[in-house]
Design an enzyme around this catalytic site. Structure first.
Site, PDB file in Angstrom:
ATOM      1  N   THR A  78     -57.043 -21.427  -6.871  1.00 30.57           N
ATOM      2  CA  THR A  78     -57.169 -19.956  -7.336  1.00 30.57           C
ATOM      3  C   THR A  78     -56.056 -18.683  -7.109  1.00 30.57           C
ATOM      4  OG1 THR A  78     -59.024 -18.401  -6.318  1.00 30.57           O
ATOM      5  CG2 THR A  78     -59.611 -20.259  -8.017  1.00 30.57           C
ATOM      6  N   LYS A  81     -48.613 -21.599   1.460  1.00 35.53           N
ATOM      7  CA  LYS A  81     -47.872 -22.537   0.059  1.00 35.53           C
ATOM      8  C   LYS A  81     -46.137 -22.109  -0.280  1.00 35.53           C
ATOM      9  CE  LYS A  81     -48.766 -23.379  -4.576  1.00 35.53           C
ATOM     10  NZ  LYS A  81     -48.320 -22.281  -5.313  1.00 35.53           N
ATOM     11  N   HIS A 136     -42.569 -23.550  -6.077  1.00 36.00           N
ATOM     12  CA  HIS A 136     -43.633 -21.960  -6.357  1.00 36.00           C
ATOM     13  C   HIS A 136     -42.578 -22.815  -8.076  1.00 36.00           C
ATOM     14  CE1 HIS A 136     -45.701 -18.185  -6.265  1.00 36.00           C
ATOM     15  NE2 HIS A 136     -45.674 -18.540  -7.601  1.00 36.00           N
ATOM     16  N   ARG A 184     -40.585 -20.702 -10.163  1.00 38.13           N
ATOM     17  CA  ARG A 184     -40.300 -19.238 -10.852  1.00 38.13           C
ATOM     18  C   ARG A 184     -39.898 -18.457  -9.861  1.00 38.13           C
ATOM     19  NH1 ARG A 184     -42.941 -19.177 -14.803  1.00 38.13           N
ATOM     20  NH2 ARG A 184     -45.168 -17.048 -13.474  1.00 38.13           N
TER      21      ARG A 184
END
Ligand SMILES: Cc1cc2nc3c(=O)[nH]c(=O)nc-3n(C[C@H](O)[C@H](O)[C@H](O)COP(=O)(O)O)c2cc1C
Length: 339
Positions: free
Chosen positions: A121, A212, A236, A239
């Site tokens: 999340t 990440k 990502h 993005r």
């Protein structure tokens, strides 16, 4: 509900944000960030899909592999497949808001559990987005992973404490969110971190920590040195920085450098079970899937998410049988075709 209906529903609910294209490759939505696309020319999003498409599989059917083992264990959690849902936030500004943030993340976490895997999340421009993720994680007995934006040090540590209180399996930071303008615009500044700062964050928790947004072997080594438990090789979803290469192109050198020292996840452009198998052959331990699961969630809630995850799992199993791969834990580079 079948795939056609899921996609039709999603197209209606994501209108103006995602066209639910036959192949989700970033062409039509180029530049749509906020939105569902890739930054700038959209080239970094497309590079993810193109890099994966370039790899081909050697088909082999004369071998003893009649059963396949897709199970994957992550920090004591037994999962049905090495495929997890990527962290995604921002339903109001990225997806059109026909489903609220809290509802969306709940469908992602619940849908992943239906498929006996996990969802990460995310963290967005409104702090309530992060909280929604934690709430769903806690409601599903902590079977989720919370990923925090590279905020100010003290903020990150506060966010980690909240994740610990929610009882989630692991935490992490999408350090590649360092340049996200939408965060600054909404008064939630983010930025790059020094190695010492990364180390401070990683060592502030006993939970496994994931970095990440790693795209070079050097930074993968720094992640190991900082004590991270895992990296996500990722741009990502294209993005954050235009002109980055596809994740599948940078993965082999990263895996050469750090495989065995840290868990390696990868994401970007994963659209089928065959894509998953290619990435495992290139050195990943597991993969994350992003945009296709937004289509699942908007198309049919948690069942839609589970449908798409199960479809990839079935495709992965087929591809394993047809390449002579017995286990996802040991995937030979030889299954990749070298022209
Ligand atoms: C709408 C949208 C929102 C995202 N939000 C986040 C986020 O909050 N945190 C994060 O780490 N990554 C975020 N990502 C990136 C994904 O986690 C993942 O890296 C990427 O989507 C993978 O590529 P794919 O969508 O082509 O599968 C987001 C991606 C999209 C499309």
């Amino acid at each position: 509900m079948d795939l056609k209906t899921i996609r039709k529903n999603a197209r209606e609910k994501l209108q103006g944000y995602c066209r639910v294209c036959p192949v989700c490759d970033g062409r039509v939505c180029a530049g749509e960030v906020p939105g569902m696309g890739g930054a700038g020319t959209g080239g970094a999003f497309m590079a993810n899909v193109e890099a994966l498409a370039r790899y081909r599989l050697n088909m082999r059917t004369i071998h003893p592999v009649k059963e396949t083992d897709l199970s994957f264990e992550l920090w004591g959690e037994k999962l049905s497949m090495p495929i997890l849902a990527a962290p995604m936030t921002g339903t109001p500004y990225n997806m059109g808001g026909k489903i609220s943030e809290a509802e969306f993340i709940e469908e992602m976490v619940a849908g992943s559990r239906l498929s006996k895997t996990l969802s990460m999340t995310g963290d967005g421009a409104d702090p309530a987005m992060y909280e929604s993720g934690l709430k769903s994680g806690a409601a599903h007995k902590g079977k989720s992973i919370a990923i925090i934006k590279p905020r100010a040090q003290g903020e990150i540590i506060k966010y980690i404490r909240k994740a610990e209180a929610a009882g989630v399996l692991a935490v992490g930071m999408d350090i590649d969110g360092a340049g996200l303008l939408i965060m600054a615009m909404k008064g939630q500044p983010v930025g790059p971190k020094t190695f010492e700062e990364v180390k401070e964050v990683v060592s502030s928790t006993k939970l496994p920590f994931i970095l990440k947004g790693i795209m070079t072997p050097e930074e993968a080594e720094l992640a190991v040195e900082a004590g991270a438990a895992a990296i996500v090789v990722s741009n990502h979803g294209g993005r954050v920085l235009d002109f980055t290469p596809g994740a599948a192109d940078v993965l082999p050198k990263i895996a050469d450098r750090v495989r065995g020292k840290i868990a390696i996840f990868v994401d970007g452009g994963v659209r089928s079970g065959a894509d998953v198998l290619k990435l495992l052959a290139l050195g990943a331990d597991a993969v994350l899937v992003g945009r296709p699961l937004i289509v699942g969630a908007f198309g049919n809630g948690r069942e839609g998410v589970a449908f798409l995850l199960n479809k990839m799992k079935d495709e992965l199993q087929q591809a394993m049988l047809l390449t002579g791969t017995a286990s996802v834990k040991k995937v030979s580079k030889d299954i990749l075709y070298q022209p």
